[in-house]
Design an enzyme around this catalytic site. Structure first.
Site, PDB file in Angstrom:
ATOM      1  CB  CYS A 102       6.836  -2.640  16.351  1.00 34.63           C
ATOM      2  SG  CYS A 102       8.533  -2.228  15.884  1.00 34.63           S
TER       3      CYS A 102
ATOM      4  CB  SER B 235      10.496   6.429   9.168  1.00 33.23           C
ATOM      5  OG  SER B 235      10.109   6.203  10.503  1.00 33.23           O
TER       6      SER B 235
ATOM      7  N   GLY C  46       7.126  -1.771   5.982  1.00 35.84           N
ATOM      8  CA  GLY C  46       8.522  -2.177   5.912  1.00 35.84           C
ATOM      9  C   GLY C  46       9.482  -1.300   6.684  1.00 35.84           C
ATOM     10  CD  GLU C  47      13.807  -0.081   9.578  1.00 33.68           C
ATOM     11  OE1 GLU C  47      12.856   0.373  10.239  1.00 33.68           O
ATOM     12  OE2 GLU C  47      14.798   0.602   9.261  1.00 33.68           O
TER      13      GLU C  47
ATOM     14  CB  CYS D 104       1.012   6.240  11.811  1.00 35.46           C
ATOM     15  SG  CYS D 104       1.140   7.946  11.366  1.00 35.46           S
TER      16      CYS D 104
ATOM     17  CD  GLU E 259      -2.772  -1.213   2.463  1.00 32.83           C
ATOM     18  OE1 GLU E 259      -3.958  -1.512   2.296  1.00 32.83           O
ATOM     19  OE2 GLU E 259      -2.289  -0.982   3.581  1.00 32.83           O
TER      20      GLU E 259
ATOM     21  CB  CYS F  92       3.416  -1.665  13.847  1.00 31.73           C
ATOM     22  SG  CYS F  92       3.514  -1.384  12.067  1.00 31.73           S
TER      23      CYS F  92
ATOM     24  CG  ASN G 275      -3.623   5.542  13.981  1.00 26.60           C
ATOM     25  OD1 ASN G 275      -4.570   6.261  14.248  1.00 26.60           O
ATOM     26  ND2 ASN G 275      -2.592   5.934  13.263  1.00 26.60           N
TER      27      ASN G 275
ATOM     28  CB  CYS H 183       2.932   7.532   3.373  1.00 27.20           C
ATOM     29  SG  CYS H 183       3.418   6.325   4.602  1.00 27.20           S
TER      30      CYS H 183
ATOM     31  CG  LEU I 250      13.332   6.794  21.251  1.00 29.77           C
ATOM     32  CD1 LEU I 250      14.622   6.163  20.755  1.00 29.77           C
ATOM     33  CD2 LEU I 250      13.646   8.114  21.969  1.00 29.77           C
ATOM     34  CG  HIS I 251       7.573   4.112  19.262  1.00 25.98           C
ATOM     35  ND1 HIS I 251       6.865   5.203  18.791  1.00 25.98           N
ATOM     36  CD2 HIS I 251       7.868   3.358  18.161  1.00 25.98           C
ATOM     37  CE1 HIS I 251       6.726   5.091  17.470  1.00 25.98           C
ATOM     38  NE2 HIS I 251       7.332   3.992  17.069  1.00 25.98           N
TER      39      HIS I 251
ATOM     40  CB  CYS J  54       7.552  -4.816   8.678  1.00 25.51           C
ATOM     41  SG  CYS J  54       8.925  -3.957   9.510  1.00 25.51           S
TER      42      CYS J  54
HETATM   43  N1  SAH Z   1       9.785   0.693   9.918  1.00 24.39           N
HETATM   44  C1  SAH Z   1       9.870   2.112   9.907  1.00 24.39           C
HETATM   45  C2  SAH Z   1       8.838   2.814   9.066  1.00 24.39           C
HETATM   46  C3  SAH Z   1       7.405   2.358   9.122  1.00 24.39           C
HETATM   47  S1  SAH Z   1       6.212   2.929  10.235  1.00 24.39           S
HETATM   48  C4  SAH Z   1       9.806   2.634  11.328  1.00 24.39           C
HETATM   49  O1  SAH Z   1       9.454   1.886  12.210  1.00 24.39           O
HETATM   50  O2  SAH Z   1      10.149   3.786  11.538  1.00 24.39           O
HETATM   51  C5  SAH Z   1       6.144   4.646  10.349  1.00 24.39           C
HETATM   52  C6  SAH Z   1       5.857   5.117  11.761  1.00 24.39           C
HETATM   53  O3  SAH Z   1       4.542   4.723  12.223  1.00 24.39           O
HETATM   54  C7  SAH Z   1       6.832   4.547  12.768  1.00 24.39           C
HETATM   55  O4  SAH Z   1       7.251   5.561  13.640  1.00 24.39           O
HETATM   56  C8  SAH Z   1       5.982   3.532  13.505  1.00 24.39           C
HETATM   57  O5  SAH Z   1       6.499   3.213  14.753  1.00 24.39           O
HETATM   58  C9  SAH Z   1       4.649   4.233  13.559  1.00 24.39           C
HETATM   59  N2  SAH Z   1       3.534   3.338  13.892  1.00 24.39           N
HETATM   60  C10 SAH Z   1       3.437   2.020  13.647  1.00 24.39           C
HETATM   61  N3  SAH Z   1       2.276   1.521  14.115  1.00 24.39           N
HETATM   62  C11 SAH Z   1       1.617   2.558  14.670  1.00 24.39           C
HETATM   63  C12 SAH Z   1       0.346   2.685  15.292  1.00 24.39           C
HETATM   64  N4  SAH Z   1      -0.451   1.633  15.447  1.00 24.39           N
HETATM   65  N5  SAH Z   1      -0.018   3.915  15.737  1.00 24.39           N
HETATM   66  C13 SAH Z   1       0.792   4.983  15.569  1.00 24.39           C
HETATM   67  N6  SAH Z   1       2.000   4.919  14.970  1.00 24.39           N
HETATM   68  C14 SAH Z   1       2.414   3.717  14.522  1.00 24.39           C
END
Ligand code: SAH
Length: 368
Positions: free
Chosen positions: A133, A218, A184-185, A360, A109, A136, A317, A122, A242-243, A129
């Protein structure tokens, strides 16, 4: 609309490689490829001009190339890489998600977001991926495969064409920003993503001529790849997901943290900022009662204080079946205030595309 069941198709892992495409090749390699099939090398420039300059990837549109040569050139250098399964729009059509089917059936997508002053796309760099995480949607499905350079680039070329042709509400426009924040990463598919950045930023007709400053990569924090990326000498923006400011929590939210710690990830980020001259964007999804406590905001503020950084808070989300949800408004406000106390610039990201699962972390094509 596709038939029911169509979207649940999952491609076999390890399917055959995507076909070679003009956008996989450097200008020199394009000349060689054209010569290999017995055509004059200048045809490479003509094809590049059509694909990148005029966004015209169909042979019928190449009127400066003899009809007899077009078929062969198309077959060898501009094979059909992907087809649109469907577009879905929301936010009064200012956001449009596209579901693509790749040559082997894999689904990915991309999302186009229109703002008053810019248009951001985007894009996905991998199908699925491997970073796992838990919050996600893409992470839940695992890695299917890497996308080729051309499969990444074509999402953008088609987005730019749709915008130019007025297919997206709001009239004809140009694409100004690209974020590698889809599926993806990107740094785990390093060579192909770098190739895509070259194609996007090389001036026309060799590439799309988009400014490096408009591109954001990212990452979860793959430290060696972050250093390698710094050494490329680009002025793209780096975003770090970072989170959590502490290893104990980050080990669970971003599992690759057990390999490279918060400290190592931030050190690599500061080096990128120094080399590129760009502020690093620190992504932080706010998850209610998980990572949104005042003491964590304070710790984050202390880690980022005085650094070339900007914090992007993303209200979580929730993915289907998730036990987690977004922070309470008062906790979010307090988090922002704590960072500001340390003089750290912070914004709360808008959550475009939520109702079309295009926000996201919601991209998870192969599951639906
Ligand atoms: N793999 C890369 C890029 C993809 S995601 C990365 O992790 O940076 C892009 C962003 O969306 C990342 O910061 C990811 O952590 C965030 N993200 C993933 N799932 C999410 C969710 N459920 N709610 C909010 N942000 C989310």
């Amino acid at each position: 609309m596709p038939a029911p069941g169509e979207l649940t198709f999952v491609a076999p892992r390890g399917a055959k490689k995507p076909p070679r495409h003009l956008a996989d090749l450097t200008p020199q390699e394009r000349r060689e490829a054209v010569a290999e099939i017995g055509e004059k090398p200048f045809r490479a420039k003509q094809l590049s001009q059509h694909y990148f300059g005029r966004l015209a990837h169909r042979p019928e549109e190449w009127t400066d190339i003899p009809a007899a040569a077009r078929g062969r050139l198309a077959e060898e250098l501009l094979p059909e890489l992907m087809s649109v399964v469907r577009h879905i729009s929301c936010d009064d059509d200012a956001t449009r998600k596209t579901l693509w089917r790749l040559h082997d059936g894999t689904l990915v997508e991309s999302v186009l977001m229109r703002y008053p002053d810019r248009v951001t796309m985007c894009v996905s760099s991998q199908a699925g991926c491997g970073m796992n995480c838990p919050f996600c949607a893409t992470g839940q499905a695992g890695l299917d495969r890497n996308l080729s350079t051309a499969e990444i680039v074509h999402q953008i070329v088609d987005g730019a064409r749709a915008l130019r042709d007025g297919e997206v509400a709001g009239g004809s426009a140009r694409l100004s920003n690209i974020v590698f924040m889809g599926m993806g990463e990107p740094l785990a598919n390093y060579k192909r993503v770098l190739g895509a950045i070259r194609r996007l930023t090389d001036p026309a007709p060799d590439g799309l001529g988009i400014s490096q400053r408009g591109i954001t990569v990212s990452t979860v924090g793959l430290v060696p790849a972050m250093h390698r990326f710094a050494d490329e000498g680009l002025s793209c923006r780096l975003a770090v997901s970072l989170h959590a400011p502490d290893d104990e929590l980050r080990n669970t939210l971003v599992p690759v943290n057990t390999r490279w710690t918060v400290r190592e990830v931030l050190d690599a980020a500061w080096r990128y900022a120094d080399v590129s001259g760009r502020r690093v964007s620190i992504e932080y999804a706010l998850i209610r009662d998980i990572n949104d406590q005042g003491w964590r905001a304070d710790l984050l503020g202390r880690l980022l204080k005085g650094r070339r950084a900007h914090v992007n808070l993303i209200p979580l989300n929730p993915t289907p079946g998730s036990k987690w949800t977004a922070s309470r408004p008062e906790d979010e406000a307090e988090f922002v205030r704590a960072l500001e106390t340390h003089g750290v610039p912070v914004t709360v990201r808008d959550t475009r595309g939520q109702e079309i699962d295009g926000a996201c972390g919601q991209l998870a094509a192969s599951q639906r």
